[in-house]
Motif scaffolding. Structure first.
Motif, PDB file in Angstrom:
ATOM      1  N   ASP A   1       0.822  -1.199   0.000  1.00  0.00           N
ATOM      2  CA  ASP A   1       0.000   0.000   0.000  1.00  0.00           C
ATOM      3  C   ASP A   1       0.865   1.262   0.000  1.00  0.00           C
ATOM      4  O   ASP A   1       0.370   2.364   0.077  1.00  0.00           O
ATOM      5  CB  ASP A   1      -1.024   0.007   1.141  1.00  0.00           C
ATOM      6  CG  ASP A   1      -0.404  -0.101   2.518  1.00  0.00           C
ATOM      7  OD1 ASP A   1       0.803   0.128   2.659  1.00  0.00           O
ATOM      8  OD2 ASP A   1      -1.155  -0.415   3.462  1.00  0.00           O
TER       9      ASP A   1
ATOM     10  N   TYR B   1      -4.543  -0.464  -2.597  1.00  0.00           N
ATOM     11  CA  TYR B   1      -5.027   0.572  -1.693  1.00  0.00           C
ATOM     12  C   TYR B   1      -5.083   0.037  -0.274  1.00  0.00           C
ATOM     13  O   TYR B   1      -5.213  -1.159  -0.043  1.00  0.00           O
ATOM     14  CB  TYR B   1      -6.406   1.083  -2.132  1.00  0.00           C
ATOM     15  CG  TYR B   1      -6.332   1.916  -3.376  1.00  0.00           C
ATOM     16  CD1 TYR B   1      -5.813   3.199  -3.339  1.00  0.00           C
ATOM     17  CD2 TYR B   1      -6.764   1.409  -4.594  1.00  0.00           C
ATOM     18  CE1 TYR B   1      -5.725   3.970  -4.490  1.00  0.00           C
ATOM     19  CE2 TYR B   1      -6.682   2.170  -5.747  1.00  0.00           C
ATOM     20  CZ  TYR B   1      -6.172   3.452  -5.684  1.00  0.00           C
ATOM     21  OH  TYR B   1      -6.084   4.194  -6.815  1.00  0.00           O
ATOM     22  N   ARG B   2      -4.988   0.933   0.667  1.00  0.00           N
ATOM     23  CA  ARG B   2      -4.980   0.561   2.074  1.00  0.00           C
ATOM     24  C   ARG B   2      -6.202  -0.280   2.445  1.00  0.00           C
ATOM     25  O   ARG B   2      -6.128  -1.195   3.252  1.00  0.00           O
ATOM     26  CB  ARG B   2      -4.912   1.824   2.927  1.00  0.00           C
ATOM     27  CG  ARG B   2      -4.791   1.544   4.380  1.00  0.00           C
ATOM     28  CD  ARG B   2      -4.512   2.804   5.167  1.00  0.00           C
ATOM     29  NE  ARG B   2      -3.521   2.416   6.150  1.00  0.00           N
ATOM     30  CZ  ARG B   2      -2.409   3.045   6.364  1.00  0.00           C
ATOM     31  NH1 ARG B   2      -2.114   4.103   5.687  1.00  0.00           N
ATOM     32  NH2 ARG B   2      -1.579   2.627   7.280  1.00  0.00           N
ATOM     33  N   GLU B   3      -7.351   0.001   1.832  1.00  0.00           N
ATOM     34  CA  GLU B   3      -8.566  -0.765   2.120  1.00  0.00           C
ATOM     35  C   GLU B   3      -8.420  -2.228   1.705  1.00  0.00           C
ATOM     36  O   GLU B   3      -9.065  -3.095   2.264  1.00  0.00           O
ATOM     37  CB  GLU B   3      -9.778  -0.148   1.406  1.00  0.00           C
ATOM     38  CG  GLU B   3     -10.182   1.202   1.933  1.00  0.00           C
ATOM     39  CD  GLU B   3      -9.323   2.345   1.401  1.00  0.00           C
ATOM     40  OE1 GLU B   3      -9.416   3.446   1.950  1.00  0.00           O
ATOM     41  OE2 GLU B   3      -8.552   2.142   0.448  1.00  0.00           O
TER      42      GLU B   3
ATOM     43  N   LYS C   1      -6.062  -4.575   4.622  1.00  0.00           N
ATOM     44  CA  LYS C   1      -6.487  -4.440   6.018  1.00  0.00           C
ATOM     45  C   LYS C   1      -5.729  -5.377   6.959  1.00  0.00           C
ATOM     46  O   LYS C   1      -5.506  -5.035   8.111  1.00  0.00           O
ATOM     47  CB  LYS C   1      -7.986  -4.673   6.148  1.00  0.00           C
ATOM     48  CG  LYS C   1      -8.796  -3.482   5.734  1.00  0.00           C
ATOM     49  CD  LYS C   1     -10.228  -3.644   6.164  1.00  0.00           C
ATOM     50  CE  LYS C   1     -10.892  -2.295   6.040  1.00  0.00           C
ATOM     51  NZ  LYS C   1     -12.077  -2.198   6.829  1.00  0.00           N
TER      52      LYS C   1
ATOM     53  N   ASP D   1      -2.655  -3.676   8.197  1.00  0.00           N
ATOM     54  CA  ASP D   1      -2.937  -2.713   9.258  1.00  0.00           C
ATOM     55  C   ASP D   1      -3.183  -3.423  10.582  1.00  0.00           C
ATOM     56  O   ASP D   1      -2.745  -2.976  11.637  1.00  0.00           O
ATOM     57  CB  ASP D   1      -4.149  -1.850   8.898  1.00  0.00           C
ATOM     58  CG  ASP D   1      -3.810  -0.769   7.890  1.00  0.00           C
ATOM     59  OD1 ASP D   1      -2.618  -0.447   7.731  1.00  0.00           O
ATOM     60  OD2 ASP D   1      -4.743  -0.249   7.264  1.00  0.00           O
TER      61      ASP D   1
ATOM     62  N   GLU E   1     -12.247 -10.785   2.811  1.00  0.00           N
ATOM     63  CA  GLU E   1     -11.530 -10.696   1.543  1.00  0.00           C
ATOM     64  C   GLU E   1     -11.859 -11.884   0.643  1.00  0.00           C
ATOM     65  O   GLU E   1     -12.123 -11.722  -0.542  1.00  0.00           O
ATOM     66  CB  GLU E   1     -10.024 -10.616   1.784  1.00  0.00           C
ATOM     67  CG  GLU E   1      -9.248 -10.445   0.503  1.00  0.00           C
ATOM     68  CD  GLU E   1      -7.776 -10.284   0.738  1.00  0.00           C
ATOM     69  OE1 GLU E   1      -7.035 -11.168   0.301  1.00  0.00           O
ATOM     70  OE2 GLU E   1      -7.388  -9.282   1.345  1.00  0.00           O
TER      71      GLU E   1
ATOM     72  N   SER F   1     -14.450  -3.357   0.982  1.00  0.00           N
ATOM     73  CA  SER F   1     -14.135  -2.463   2.081  1.00  0.00           C
ATOM     74  C   SER F   1     -14.150  -1.060   1.496  1.00  0.00           C
ATOM     75  O   SER F   1     -13.347  -0.744   0.625  1.00  0.00           O
ATOM     76  CB  SER F   1     -12.761  -2.799   2.648  1.00  0.00           C
ATOM     77  OG  SER F   1     -12.416  -1.880   3.649  1.00  0.00           O
ATOM     78  N   LEU F   2     -15.076  -0.271   1.932  1.00  0.00           N
ATOM     79  CA  LEU F   2     -15.257   1.043   1.341  1.00  0.00           C
ATOM     80  C   LEU F   2     -14.712   2.135   2.244  1.00  0.00           C
ATOM     81  O   LEU F   2     -14.812   2.058   3.462  1.00  0.00           O
ATOM     82  CB  LEU F   2     -16.743   1.301   1.077  1.00  0.00           C
ATOM     83  CG  LEU F   2     -17.452   0.259   0.202  1.00  0.00           C
ATOM     84  CD1 LEU F   2     -18.934   0.547   0.153  1.00  0.00           C
ATOM     85  CD2 LEU F   2     -16.848   0.239  -1.185  1.00  0.00           C
ATOM     86  N   ARG F   3     -14.176   3.147   1.626  1.00  0.00           N
ATOM     87  CA  ARG F   3     -13.721   4.325   2.350  1.00  0.00           C
ATOM     88  C   ARG F   3     -14.738   5.414   2.059  1.00  0.00           C
ATOM     89  O   ARG F   3     -14.916   5.823   0.914  1.00  0.00           O
ATOM     90  CB  ARG F   3     -12.334   4.736   1.855  1.00  0.00           C
ATOM     91  CG  ARG F   3     -11.842   5.999   2.489  1.00  0.00           C
ATOM     92  CD  ARG F   3     -10.438   6.393   2.104  1.00  0.00           C
ATOM     93  NE  ARG F   3     -10.019   5.936   0.807  1.00  0.00           N
ATOM     94  CZ  ARG F   3      -8.816   6.137   0.306  1.00  0.00           C
ATOM     95  NH1 ARG F   3      -7.913   6.765   1.005  1.00  0.00           N
ATOM     96  NH2 ARG F   3      -8.495   5.696  -0.885  1.00  0.00           N
ATOM     97  N   CYS F   4     -15.414   5.864   3.082  1.00  0.00           N
ATOM     98  CA  CYS F   4     -16.449   6.885   2.914  1.00  0.00           C
ATOM     99  C   CYS F   4     -16.040   8.142   3.656  1.00  0.00           C
ATOM    100  O   CYS F   4     -15.559   8.081   4.778  1.00  0.00           O
ATOM    101  CB  CYS F   4     -17.793   6.404   3.462  1.00  0.00           C
ATOM    102  SG  CYS F   4     -18.416   4.939   2.636  1.00  0.00           S
TER     103      CYS F   4
END
Length: 156
Positions: A54, A94-96, A99, A102, A134, A140-143
């Protein structure tokens, strides 16, 4: 902290590790984690590898699109040498989509010893949940919520 994990083509966990390495930059942490993964794969006879990070910076550096920062130049040369022994495709995620990394980083922050997992069953429930989501392809959404500025609210 240094962290990383690997999965097979079915999405099953084959190895995960996390270690608290003290205060450092994200580039130096990535430069310590990636060189650990490459020899591990070679020792396990895995020859075709997709390396996801990421860190767009590290992906661009490994793919030789950007120059290597002097602070990691020596480690980078060693990494490139190790990578020639395998067929490695490096790509950004992407970071999402990362996970579990993280999750491992948070484990490393709270630990003084290196933590390793070699199977799904060894993970704590949150780690297993991340893998299950996964594998089930649950997004996994980033809102982001838009805040109404105070002066805008006064005009209404």
């Amino acid at each position: 902290m240094q962290h990383g994990w690997g999965k097979n083509s079915n999405g099953d966990l084959i190895h995960a590790a996390a270690e608290n390495i003290g205060i450092t930059t994200n580039v130096e942490a990535e430069m310590r984690a990636i060189p650990e993964a490459i020899p591990y794969c070679g020792n396990k006879k895995m020859r075709k590898i997709i390396l996801e990070s990421d860190s767009l910076l590290m992906v661009k550096i490994i793919n030789e699109a950007w120059k290597v920062p002097w602070v990691i130049a020596e480690e980078f040369d060693e990494l490139k040498q190790e990578m020639t022994k395998l067929e490695v495709k490096t790509q950004h995620i992407y970071r999402e989509g990362n996970k579990l990394a993280d999750y491992l980083a948070n484990l490393a922050i709270n630990s003084i010893e290196k933590t390793t997992f070699s199977s799904y069953q060894q993970l704590l429930s949150l780690g297993r949940k991340i893998i299950n989501m996964e594998k089930a392809q649950i997004p996994s959404l980033r809102c982001r919520t838009k805040r109404i500025l105070q002066h805008h609210a006064q005009r209404c």
